[in-house]
Design an enzyme around this catalytic site. Structure first.
Site, PDB file in Angstrom:
ATOM      1  N   GLU A 160       0.961  -1.431  -0.109  1.00 26.41           N
ATOM      2  CA  GLU A 160       0.038   0.076   0.008  1.00 26.41           C
ATOM      3  C   GLU A 160       0.849   1.323   0.009  1.00 26.41           C
ATOM      4  OE1 GLU A 160      -2.978  -0.482   3.139  1.00 26.41           O
ATOM      5  OE2 GLU A 160      -3.430  -2.484   2.513  1.00 26.41           O
ATOM      6  N   ASP A 187      -1.125  -3.950  -3.258  1.00 20.96           N
ATOM      7  CA  ASP A 187      -1.914  -2.747  -2.928  1.00 20.96           C
ATOM      8  C   ASP A 187      -3.554  -3.069  -3.139  1.00 20.96           C
ATOM      9  OD1 ASP A 187      -2.683  -0.185  -2.241  1.00 20.96           O
ATOM     10  OD2 ASP A 187      -0.788   0.517  -3.407  1.00 20.96           O
ATOM     11  N   GLU A 191      -6.085 -10.705  -1.488  1.00 24.53           N
ATOM     12  CA  GLU A 191      -7.009 -10.422  -0.279  1.00 24.53           C
ATOM     13  C   GLU A 191      -8.482 -10.426  -0.803  1.00 24.53           C
ATOM     14  OE1 GLU A 191      -5.502  -7.039   1.908  1.00 24.53           O
ATOM     15  OE2 GLU A 191      -3.403  -7.496   1.636  1.00 24.53           O
TER      16      GLU A 191
HETATM   17  O1  G3I Z   1      -3.898  -8.350  18.563  1.00 29.56           O
HETATM   18  C1  G3I Z   1      -4.878  -7.534  19.400  1.00 29.56           C
HETATM   19  C2  G3I Z   1      -5.622  -7.861  20.400  1.00 29.56           C
HETATM   20  O2  G3I Z   1      -4.235  -8.032  21.221  1.00 29.56           O
HETATM   21  C3  G3I Z   1      -6.556  -6.985  20.978  1.00 29.56           C
HETATM   22  O3  G3I Z   1      -6.999  -7.452  22.162  1.00 29.56           O
HETATM   23  C4  G3I Z   1      -7.658  -6.885  19.885  1.00 29.56           C
HETATM   24  C5  G3I Z   1      -8.604  -5.682  20.355  1.00 29.56           C
HETATM   25  O4  G3I Z   1      -9.236  -4.958  19.412  1.00 29.56           O
HETATM   26  O5  G3I Z   1      -6.952  -6.096  18.728  1.00 29.56           O
HETATM   27  C6  G3I Z   1      -5.816  -7.122  18.308  1.00 29.56           C
HETATM   28  O6  G3I Z   1      -5.303  -6.440  17.240  1.00 29.56           O
HETATM   29  C7  G3I Z   1      -6.137  -6.440  15.973  1.00 29.56           C
HETATM   30  C8  G3I Z   1      -5.466  -7.284  14.925  1.00 29.56           C
HETATM   31  O7  G3I Z   1      -6.377  -6.975  13.453  1.00 29.56           O
HETATM   32  C9  G3I Z   1      -5.653  -8.745  15.118  1.00 29.56           C
HETATM   33  O8  G3I Z   1      -7.149  -9.120  15.271  1.00 29.56           O
HETATM   34  C10 G3I Z   1      -6.143  -4.958  15.568  1.00 29.56           C
HETATM   35  O9  G3I Z   1      -7.031  -4.120  16.436  1.00 29.56           O
HETATM   36  C11 G3I Z   1      -6.813  -4.858  14.125  1.00 29.56           C
HETATM   37  O10 G3I Z   1      -6.611  -3.674  13.842  1.00 29.56           O
HETATM   38  C12 G3I Z   1      -6.112  -5.605  13.342  1.00 29.56           C
HETATM   39  O11 G3I Z   1      -6.761  -5.574  11.878  1.00 29.56           O
HETATM   40  C13 G3I Z   1      -6.306  -6.174  10.886  1.00 29.56           C
HETATM   41  C14 G3I Z   1      -6.086  -4.905  10.125  1.00 29.56           C
HETATM   42  O12 G3I Z   1      -5.292  -5.378   9.004  1.00 29.56           O
HETATM   43  C15 G3I Z   1      -4.972  -3.930  10.582  1.00 29.56           C
HETATM   44  O13 G3I Z   1      -4.860  -2.868   9.612  1.00 29.56           O
HETATM   45  C16 G3I Z   1      -7.178  -7.025  10.185  1.00 29.56           C
HETATM   46  O14 G3I Z   1      -7.308  -8.522  10.977  1.00 29.56           O
HETATM   47  C17 G3I Z   1      -6.522  -7.589   8.840  1.00 29.56           C
HETATM   48  O15 G3I Z   1      -7.289  -8.468   8.129  1.00 29.56           O
HETATM   49  C18 G3I Z   1      -6.338  -6.349   8.071  1.00 29.56           C
HETATM   50  O16 G3I Z   1      -5.783  -6.759   6.871  1.00 29.56           O
HETATM   51  C19 G3I Z   1      -5.242  -5.960   5.991  1.00 29.56           C
HETATM   52  C20 G3I Z   1      -3.846  -6.236   5.250  1.00 29.56           C
HETATM   53  O17 G3I Z   1      -2.885  -6.634   6.177  1.00 29.56           O
HETATM   54  C21 G3I Z   1      -3.797  -5.213   4.119  1.00 29.56           C
HETATM   55  N1  G3I Z   1      -4.753  -4.959   3.275  1.00 29.56           N
HETATM   56  C22 G3I Z   1      -5.990  -4.548   3.843  1.00 29.56           C
HETATM   57  C23 G3I Z   1      -6.268  -5.397   4.606  1.00 29.56           C
HETATM   58  C24 G3I Z   1      -7.633  -5.230   5.351  1.00 29.56           C
HETATM   59  O18 G3I Z   1      -7.539  -3.971   6.173  1.00 29.56           O
END
Ligand code: G3I
Length: 541
Positions: free
Chosen positions: A145, A195, A263
């Site tokens: 990205e 991206d 994705e």
């Molecule tokens: O690990 C913590 C945990 O300790 C905590 O208790 C919990 C509370 O909300 O959060 C957990 O972290 C989360 C993590 O996912 C694991 O579940 C984050 O808050 C959350 O922001 C994170 O989201 C991920 C996101 O990327 C971050 O930007 C999504 O799962 C994941 O699917 C998403 O994937 C991205 C790709 O990497 C890149 N392209 C876009 C795609 C969608 O956003």
């Protein structure tokens, strides 16, 4: 003779009622992947993952933050466990991601870190991580990205780079630096640029130009050009234009690099509900996409879905995956499994979502937002997120008279940041207008994008639509309101006139980068040049 053959049927033995796994259907075309959301999966998750998929990507575990939270303190345990389990299941592993502007520790490139230190941090991370997984992953999303949404001048890819911390501390050459470090760490892995919204022509062109130039500059790094592939994330919606997806696959393929869909998901429902019609439309879109992927199987190495079921998806409220919360296959699964048959059976479902329409009252309001004329105007919610799952949202009211359209937008949850030099990265509101509701793939006369930030600074696309435009903006707490007066350019509006229209709210992070985009109707990500996904206004007298 294997059971289920014609011979065995003649002998009166019923063939087993088994669905061919998705990975088997496409085994001659490309790998079929999905995410591993965490180290321990439920039985259902394991079943779906291993039955239908030949490749996996860790959804979060191999990102910079979890792998090197503190400088020099690499934490590989969880990622190792995931990678080893995937390999033990006979699947391939893809690495995601070595450099990104999210989920990365601040120490790597925060304020005060010099260019030299930042380069050292970036190369050490990329090289060490790639080396650690060498022989266990087939490919890496080296850089994730890095290009802006719908860049204005894609011919200049450097000017199209996101103003991320890596960009700010190192400069545009951070792109080649991270790819070279990854190649050093694992000379065998295929190295990808990854991206979202690459169905947007301008964004795809900027990526094309970047990969082309860097591969011409580095034609032989360890026996081959520096960048091996382009990953099209594929976070799509029912408004996604499949022809745009195809054009981008073709464009990247023409560079001689491989392409992967990395994705894939298709948002279709709202509030965790998916109607039957939406489910069929979603199935048709998956089917049309897989038809295109199959057509370009020579170019495409892997198609990875982003979510094992709707429940665990990052966008679960929009039911975007192929399996429902109970892990039952949805129409989307059958659309992907046998696209041609699915489309033939569900022609009527189409792949279009219902276009939102608002009725607009006649009146000439004062732009201060206090005019009682606004009170009776119906409210238009701007709360469907396009690229992120949280951030500023709002609601709008619209009025019209013989000369102008009047738009009042109240934005909530804004951090009100405008430090980024790029106006679209600032907390701002955008209005899109397609005066003749022509729903064209490119802007024509009467189409335009009007952006106003919380401080009433306006920008226009194309620049010529500025004439006669007026706006005011006022902020109070975490809410700001923007009012605009937008002159009609090509139409004489009358009772019953239908105008193409959309609203976008850009939410900036405290660091000054756009982290959320909320829309009224158009979730294609292409509103800035393509009017086909806009909602409509019906002007009423
Ligand atoms: O690990 C913590 C945990 O300790 C905590 O208790 C919990 C509370 O909300 O959060 C957990 O972290 C989360 C993590 O996912 C694991 O579940 C984050 O808050 C959350 O922001 C994170 O989201 C991920 C996101 O990327 C971050 O930007 C999504 O799962 C994941 O699917 C998403 O994937 C991205 C790709 O990497 C890149 N392209 C876009 C795609 C969608 O956003």
């Amino acid at each position: 003779m294997p059971s289920g053959s014609e011979d065995s049927m003649e002998e009166g033995v019923a063939p087993p009622l088994r669905i061919t796994p998705l990975k088997t259907v496409y085994e001659d075309d490309f790998l079929i992947g999905n995410v591993v959301p965490r180290q321990y999966l439920s039985e259902d998750e394991t079943y779906v993952l291993t039955t239908h998929h030949s490749a996996a990507t860790a959804e979060n575990a191999m990102k910079p933050q979890p792998l090197q939270p503190d400088k020099g303190n690499f934490k590989f345990e969880q990622a190792d466990a995931i990678v080893n389990a995937v390999l033990a299941a006979g699947m391939k592993m893809h690495g995601h991601t070595l450099a990104w502007h999210q989920q990365s520790p601040t120490w790597m490139n925060e304020e005060g870190v010099s260019r030299e230190e930042a380069i050292e941090n970036l190369t050490t991370h990329a090289r060490t991580v790639a080396e650690h997984f060498r022989g266990r992953v087939i490919s890496w999303d080296v850089l994730n990205e890095a290009i802006n949404d719908n860049p204005a001048n894609p011919a200049d890819w450097r000017a199209s780079l996101r103003q991320s911390r890596w960009y700010q501390t190192i400069g545009p050459d951070y792109v080649e630096i991270v790819f070279r470090a990854a190649r050093e760490g694992d000379p065998d892995a295929m190295l990808y640029y990854n991206d979202y919204n690459l169905d947007n022509r301008n964004k795809a062109l900027a990526v094309y130009n970047m990969v082309k130039e860097l591969n011409e500059k580095y034609p032989n790094v360890g026996g081959r050009p520096l960048i091996d592939g382009v990953g099209m994330q594929g976070h799509y919606s029912l408004q996604t234009n499949v022809t745009n997806v195809e054009d981008s696959i073709k464009r990247f393929g023409s560079l001689g690099v491989e392409v992967s869909v990395t994705e894939l998901d298709v948002q279709a429902g709202t509030d965790y509900e998916l109607t039957e019609t939406q489910a069929i439309s979603q199935g048709v879109l998956y089917a049309r996409l897989f038809n295109v992927f199959k057509k370009y199987a020579e170019t495409i190495a892997r198609v990875t879905m982003w979510g094992l079921n709707d429940d665990s998806s990052w966008r679960s409220e929009r039911s975007p995956t192929m399996f429902d919360a109970e892990f039952q296959p949805k129409p989307a699964f059958f659309g992907a499994l046998n696209p041609t048959v699915f489309i033939a059976q569900n022609q009527k479902g189409g792949s279009k979502s219902a276009v939102k329409q608002a009725q607009v009252h006649y009146g000439t309001p004062k732009l201060d937002g206090n005019d009682a004329l606004w009170d009776s105007a119906p409210e238009i919610p701007v709360n469907q997120h396009l690229t992120a799952w949280q951030g500023a949202t709002g609601s709008a009211k619209v009025l019209w008279d013989d000369k102008n359209l009047y738009v009042l937008v109240a934005v909530h949850n804004a951090v009100m940041n405008k430090t980024n030099a790029n106006p679209r990265e600032q907390d701002s509101v955008e209005v899109f207008i397609d005066e003749n509701n022509g729903k064209t793939g490119a802007f024509e006369k009467g189409d335009g994008q009007y952006r106003v930030n919380f401080d009433n600074e306006a920008s226009f696309n194309p620049a010529s639509i500025k004439s006669g435009f007026t706006s005011v903006a006022f902020a109070s707490g975490a809410v700001y309101t923007v009012a605009m007066r937008i002159p009609f350019k090509t139409i004489k509006p009358a009772n019953g006139t239908v105008v193409g229209f959309d609203i976008q709210i850009n939410g900036a992070s405290p660091q000054g980068m756009r982290q959320s985009v909320a829309m009224w109707n158009d979730l294609s990500g292409n509103s800035a040049g393509d009017t086909s996904g806009y909602g409509t206004l019906k002007l009423m007298k």
